[in-house]
Design an enzyme around this catalytic site. Structure first.
Site, short mmCIF file in Angstrom:
data_model
loop_
_atom_site.label_atom_id
_atom_site.label_comp_id
_atom_site.label_asym_id
_atom_site.label_seq_id
_atom_site.Cartn_x
_atom_site.Cartn_y
_atom_site.Cartn_z
CB SER A 36 -0.86 -0.03 1.27
OG SER A 36 -1.38 1.23 1.55
CE1 TYR A 69 -4.11 -2.37 5.19
CE2 TYR A 69 -3.44 -0.11 4.69
CZ TYR A 69 -3.80 -1.38 4.26
OH TYR A 69 -3.83 -1.67 2.92
CE LYS A 73 -1.72 -4.46 3.19
NZ LYS A 73 -2.02 -5.76 2.57
P1 NAD Z 1 -11.19 -6.29 0.58
O1 NAD Z 1 -11.47 -6.25 2.05
O2 NAD Z 1 -12.30 -6.03 -0.35
O3 NAD Z 1 -10.53 -7.69 0.19
C1 NAD Z 1 -9.73 -8.42 1.08
C2 NAD Z 1 -10.32 -9.83 1.13
O4 NAD Z 1 -9.51 -10.63 1.99
C3 NAD Z 1 -11.73 -9.86 1.69
O5 NAD Z 1 -12.57 -10.56 0.80
C4 NAD Z 1 -11.59 -10.59 3.03
O6 NAD Z 1 -12.76 -11.36 3.32
C5 NAD Z 1 -10.36 -11.43 2.77
N1 NAD Z 1 -9.59 -11.78 3.97
C6 NAD Z 1 -9.17 -10.95 4.96
N2 NAD Z 1 -8.49 -11.65 5.87
C7 NAD Z 1 -8.47 -12.94 5.45
C8 NAD Z 1 -7.91 -14.14 5.99
N3 NAD Z 1 -7.27 -14.17 7.16
N4 NAD Z 1 -8.07 -15.29 5.29
C9 NAD Z 1 -8.75 -15.29 4.10
N5 NAD Z 1 -9.30 -14.19 3.56
C10 NAD Z 1 -9.16 -13.02 4.24
O7 NAD Z 1 -9.98 -5.28 0.31
P2 NAD Z 1 -9.37 -4.77 -1.06
O8 NAD Z 1 -9.65 -3.32 -1.17
O9 NAD Z 1 -9.75 -5.66 -2.16
O10 NAD Z 1 -7.82 -4.93 -0.73
C11 NAD Z 1 -7.07 -6.04 -1.19
C12 NAD Z 1 -5.63 -5.87 -0.73
O11 NAD Z 1 -5.11 -4.64 -1.24
C13 NAD Z 1 -5.48 -5.79 0.79
O12 NAD Z 1 -4.29 -6.47 1.12
C14 NAD Z 1 -5.34 -4.30 1.05
O13 NAD Z 1 -4.60 -4.06 2.21
C15 NAD Z 1 -4.58 -3.86 -0.20
N6 NAD Z 1 -4.75 -2.44 -0.56
C16 NAD Z 1 -6.00 -1.96 -0.89
C17 NAD Z 1 -6.12 -0.63 -1.28
C18 NAD Z 1 -7.45 -0.05 -1.71
O14 NAD Z 1 -7.49 1.09 -2.20
N7 NAD Z 1 -8.56 -0.79 -1.61
C19 NAD Z 1 -5.00 0.22 -1.29
C20 NAD Z 1 -3.76 -0.30 -0.91
C21 NAD Z 1 -3.65 -1.64 -0.57
#
Ligand code: NAD
Ligand code: UDP
Length: 340
Positions: free
Chosen positions: A124, A148, A152
Site C-alpha cells: 500500500s 495497518y 504492510k
Molecule cells: P477487501 O477487504 O475487499 O478484500 C480483502 C479480502 O480478503 C476480503 O474478501 C476478506 O474477506 C479477505 N480476507 C481478509 N483476511 C483474510 C484471511 N485471514 N483469510 C482469508 N481471507 C481473508 O480489500 P481490497 O480493497 O480488495 O484490498 C485487497 C488488498 O489490497 C489488501 O491487502 C489491502 O490491504 C490492499 N490495498 C488496498 C487498497 C485499496 O485502495 N482498496 C490500497 C492499498 C492496498
C-alpha cells in the site's frame, strides 16, 4: 499458469481474478469472507464464463492449508487477503498484526512446503506516510503512520528476508494508491460492509440515496481547494497491473517493488464534482473536521511500473466514476440486493 488468489472474493482480488482468467490463467480463490460474500465469486464466473474453484478458508488456519495448496500444481500466489481499515487498525492492532502479518507468514510457510515460490503481494502507498515531496517514488523512505500501514511494511521486510534466505523466491511487491471504480460490465464492484471508510463508495451511496450527506474531512489542508488530494486508480487498471507483474516475475528473480498509481492527484471536491457529472445526481456534502491520521496529499510516480512492468493506467477518474455509478445503480446495497 495455475494461480492461487487469496482474498479473491474482495474488491481488488475479484477484479484481478477476472483479468487473470481473461489473460488465460487458471484461478483458484480462497477467502474467509470476513469482508466479502460468495456472490463475488459467482460474479467472477458470470463475467468470465468460467468456473472458479473457491475455498472458504482463513489463511491463518494452517491445518486446512494442505487442502488448498494440494488442489493444483500452483505456479504462483497473488496475496490480497488482509484487513484494510486504517482507523480500525488503531483500535484493534493485535487483530491486524495477527491477520496481516502472522497470516501471511502461515501462507508463506505452506507455499514453501509445496515449493511454490512466486508471489505477488498487495502492499500500500500508506507505507510512505506523509512525504515532503510529490510525486512519491519507490525510493521515498517508508514512514507508516498506522498499525495497518505497519503491517504492510513489516510484511514487505519479511518478504525481503525470505528472499535473502532463499533466492529461489520471486516476489513482486505492489504498492497501490487509491483503488476506485468497478468492472465495466456492472456485475462486480466494491461492496463495503457497514459505513464505507473510503471516499468513492461513500459518495456513490450518497448519490444513490442510501446516505444523506458526505462529510468532507477538512478543507484547511495546504492544497488549492483545501481538501485532501489522492491518486485514484481504476480497479481494472490496478487488476491489469497484476497480470503485468506476473509476466515480469517470469523473467526476473529477486524482490521488486512497484507503485501502481496514475501519477495524478485529485482533491475531494474534484472527486465529488466528477461523480456528480458521471451520475447526473447531486452529492450533498458538508465540511467536517479532519480525519485523524489523514495526509494532505499523496500521488504516485508510476514511472518504474511503466518502464519495468510495461504498465500504465488507461482509465481516468471520470471513467472510474461512470463504472462505479453503473455498479451502484444496479446494486444499491451491494451484491445482496441486485436490481434487474
Ligand atoms: P477487501 O477487504 O475487499 O478484500 C480483502 C479480502 O480478503 C476480503 O474478501 C476478506 O474477506 C479477505 N480476507 C481478509 N483476511 C483474510 C484471511 N485471514 N483469510 C482469508 N481471507 C481473508 O480489500 P481490497 O480493497 O480488495 O484490498 C485487497 C488488498 O489490497 C489488501 O491487502 C489491502 O490491504 C490492499 N490495498 C488496498 C487498497 C485499496 O485502495 N482498496 C490500497 C492499498 C492496498
Ligand atoms: N474523505 C472524505 N470523506 C469521507 C472519506 C474520505 O473527505 O467520507 C477524504 C479523506 O480525508 C481523503 C480522501 O477523501 O482526503 C481519500 O480518503 P480514502 O479513505 O478514500 O483514502 P485514503 O485516506 O486511504 O487515501
Amino acid at each position: 499458469m495455475n494461480l492461487l488468489v487469496t482474498g479473491g472474493a474482495g474488491y481488488i482480488g475479484s477484479h484481478t481474478a477476472i483479468e487473470l482468467i481473461m489473460a488465460g490463467h487458471d484461478v483458484v480463490v480462497v477467502d474467509n469472507l470476513s469482508n466479502s460474500t460468495r456472490a463475488a465469486v459467482s460474479a467472477i464466473e458470470t463475467v468470465t464464463g468460467r468456473d472458479v474453484t473457491f475455498f472458504e478458508y482463513d489463511i491463518r488456519n494452517d491445518s486446512r492449508l494442505d487442502e488448498v495448496l494440494a488442489c493444483r500444481a500452483f505456479d504462483a500466489v497473488l496475496h490480497f487477503a488482509a484487513l484494510k481499515a486504517v482507523g480500525e487498525s488503531a483500535a484493534q492492532p493485535l487483530r491486524y498484526y495477527a491477520n496481516n502479518v502472522a497470516g501471511t507468514a502461515t501462507l508463506l510457510d505452506g507455499m514453501n512446503d509445496y515449493g511454490i515460490k512466486t508471489l505477488v503481494f498487495s502492499s500500500s502507498a500508506s507505507v510512505y506516510g506523509d512525504p515532503d515531496t510529490m510525486p512519491i517514488g519507490e525510493d521515498s523512505p517508508p514512514d507508516p503512520k498506522s498499525p495497518y500501514a505497519r503491517t504492510k511494511l513489516i510484511t514487505e521486510n519479511l518478504l525481503h528476508d525470505l528472499h535473502d534466505a532463499d533466492p529461489d523466491w520471486r516476489i513482486s511487491i505492489l504498492r497501490y494508491f487509491n483503488a476506485v471504480g468497478a468492472h465495466p460490465s456492472g456485475r462486480i464492484g466494491e461492496d463495503p460492509s457497514g459505513v464505507p471508510n473510503n471516499l468513492l463508495p461513500f459518495v456513490a451511496q450518497v448519490a444513490v440515496g442510501r446516505r444523506n450527506c458526505l462529510n468532507v474531512f477538512g478543507d484547511d489542508y495546504p492544497t488549492p481547494d483545501g481538501t485532501g488530494i489522492r491518486d485514484y486508480l481504476h480497479v481494472v487498471d490496478l487488476a491489469r497491473g497484476h497480470v503485468k507483474a506476473l509476466d515480469y516475475l517470469a523473467g526476473a528473480g529477486g524482490v521488486s517493488v512497484h507503485n501502481l498509481g496514475t501519477g495524478r492527484g485529485y482533491s475531494v471536491f474534484e472527486v465529488v464534482h466528477a461523480f456528480e457529472a458521471a451520475s447526473g445526481r447531486k452529492v450533498p456534502h458538508r465540511v467536517a473536521a479532519r480525519r485523524p491520521g489523514d495526509v494532505a496529499v499523496s500521488w504516485a510516480d508510476p514511472s518504474k511500473a511503466r518502464d519495468e512492468l510495461g504498465w500504465t493506467a488507461e482509465y481516468d477518474l471520470e471513467r472510474a466514476c461512470e463504472d462505479l455509478w453503473r455498479w451502484q445503480l444496479t446494486h444499491p446495497r451491494g451484491f445482496s440486493t441486485r436490481k434487474a
